[in-house]
Write an enzyme that holds these catalytic residues in place. Sequence first.
Site, PDB file in Angstrom:
ATOM      1  N   CYS A 380       0.834  -1.201   0.000  1.00  0.00           N
ATOM      2  CA  CYS A 380       0.000   0.000   0.000  1.00  0.00           C
ATOM      3  C   CYS A 380       0.872   1.255   0.000  1.00  0.00           C
ATOM      4  CB  CYS A 380      -0.979  -0.050   1.166  1.00  0.00           C
ATOM      5  SG  CYS A 380      -2.472   0.896   0.846  1.00  0.00           S
ATOM      6  N   HIS A 514      -3.704  -5.010   0.575  1.00  0.00           N
ATOM      7  CA  HIS A 514      -3.133  -5.583   1.797  1.00  0.00           C
ATOM      8  C   HIS A 514      -3.223  -7.111   1.772  1.00  0.00           C
ATOM      9  CE1 HIS A 514      -2.436  -1.899   4.080  1.00  0.00           C
ATOM     10  NE2 HIS A 514      -3.486  -1.423   3.434  1.00  0.00           N
ATOM     11  N   GLU A 516      -1.634  -9.218   3.410  1.00  0.00           N
ATOM     12  CA  GLU A 516      -1.471  -9.828   4.731  1.00  0.00           C
ATOM     13  C   GLU A 516      -2.811 -10.192   5.368  1.00  0.00           C
ATOM     14  OE1 GLU A 516      -0.989  -6.680   3.976  1.00  0.00           O
ATOM     15  OE2 GLU A 516      -1.374  -5.302   5.643  1.00  0.00           O
TER      16      GLU A 516
HETATM   17  N1  GLN Z   1      -1.793   6.728   2.976  1.00  0.00           N
HETATM   18  C1  GLN Z   1      -1.998   6.004   1.776  1.00  0.00           C
HETATM   19  C2  GLN Z   1      -3.392   6.198   1.218  1.00  0.00           C
HETATM   20  O1  GLN Z   1      -4.278   6.648   1.894  1.00  0.00           O
HETATM   21  C3  GLN Z   1      -1.729   4.523   1.973  1.00  0.00           C
HETATM   22  C4  GLN Z   1      -2.694   3.861   2.888  1.00  0.00           C
HETATM   23  C5  GLN Z   1      -2.226   2.523   3.365  1.00  0.00           C
HETATM   24  O2  GLN Z   1      -1.051   2.222   3.308  1.00  0.00           O
HETATM   25  N2  GLN Z   1      -3.132   1.729   3.890  1.00  0.00           N
HETATM   26  O3  GLN Z   1      -3.632   5.894   0.063  1.00  0.00           O
END
Ligand code: GLN
Length: 542
Positions: A380, A514, A516
């Site tokens: 992410c 994600h 995970e």
């Molecule tokens: N801050 C970034 C976003 O809002 C990544 C978010 C995250 O890593 N879950 O897109």
Amino acid sequence: MTRFVFITGGVVSSLGKGLASAALGALLQARGYTTRLCKMDPYLNVDPGTMSPFQHGEVFVTDDGAETDLDLGHYERFTGRPAQKSDNITTGRIYLNVLQRERRGDYLGATVQVIPHITDEIKNFIREKDGSADFVLIEVGGTVGDIEGLPFLEAIRQFGNEMGDERSLFIHVTLLPYIPAAGELKTKPTQHSVKELMSVGIRPRILLCRSDRPIEQEELRKIGLFCNIDENKVIPALDVSTIYEVPLTYHREGLDVQVLDCFGIKDPKRPDLKVWNDIVHRVKEPEGAVDIAVVGKYTNLTDSYKSLNEALVHGGIANNVKVNLRFIESTTFENENPADYLHNIHGILVPGGFGERGALGKIKAAQFARERKVPYFGICFGMQLAVVEAARNLLLLEGASSTEFGICKDPVVGLMTEWSKGNEKEERKADGDMGGTMRLGAYPAVLRKGSKAAEIYGTTEISERHRHRYEVNTNYKDRLEQHGLRFSGMSPDGILPEIVEYEDHPWFVGVQFHPELKSKPFDPHPLFVSFIDAAINQSRMV
Ligand code: GLN
């Protein structure tokens, strides 16, 4: 017929009720029953989505896009059943529902009260699970005696009364603290906690006693006597070295048999615990080890990366190695040379995150991994910042950044205001509500044939869970690809980048989602399996 098991906790918080519930779920499954695990949280936030990871640990995201308590992650990892929105509720959500109904005039002039309106709403949450599994296990968050928890206790008391002992059971998890000066485990706090529960009309039939050392039979007998509980149903729950051993130790102590006994189920089928035995064996007797650096911001509280830590363990299980995690606060790299910290590391992982603080350190970690050809896994935020790194250092766009940190010259990561989910349009605005306005939950992605991503997944169509506001900007895609950063996974409409990877690197993968969240000890996520495999190769070189 669905049977309901309620799990409460006493004496102190952080007793591991979530794990206890998950382990019991796994044991019942091992006996061939279907289970469903749910959690009721007494706090006022409508969901944990807006809470800081420092405060509350990780936010676990479900396929259907709910931001839920991290215990739902344990449930999913132990039972394999995907958690869903309707598995988690908070006091805030209950009140929001009731108050919205009150504003609509649905209560027809009645005085709206905690009892019966709030408790009825809680009971509805429980009752709607009827028929969804053989056993529904519901964990009540918080500690018995907290003011916030009272409406939940009242609701489960009423529900238990309505269902009777054949269909409902209360299990109470407590702690027996060891007092070194006396050389004894103390049972008094447990007695008081049970008394507290009895005073609201709940009679636990099973006690699960957490302790850091073995409990004498005499002590168990004494607890049973004072708490009015069958001695066999006072069950020791000792600390173990890996959480995946919990189902096995509970089984050894008879928890599953006693639960079934409470429901009048005698001589049940023997459980099949082979998977758990195998997992524990692999965790305890690895054939090697790799060192993985997690460069993040919430490194003080490892609960903030709960699923991530577990997914890395799963990657280790699949490869028969121990995964040593080194958490590095990313701000460190703002003034110090990443090489001093990373030179003998076998894999670098930059996890999800929010906000500008620490971002530069993560960018430097990505740069180090790219240049030194150390395996890099960006999740992410970790993907977004790897793209920023490429734009700055390969495309030489000094002003490249994410608009999350403010207006910039080259917004290689920016806010998409509109995208589609199935046939529906979804929208978000820069000044919108913070809660629940991200791209959340399961979205499909299409992988490029012949890419590393497709090879790892063994397919070109995947679905993964998301939780982010910003997206990699496709306006820079062609230029980045010319410099070797392939966009190997895209949303099916080709608008949203989902995976990036370097062609000429042993293992450099960034994912917008994600992974995970979907990894399980008995079904490790392919990306983690492959990342740890790459780390093993790296370990042979350093
Ligand atoms: N801050 C970034 C976003 O809002 C990544 C978010 C995250 O890593 N879950 O897109």
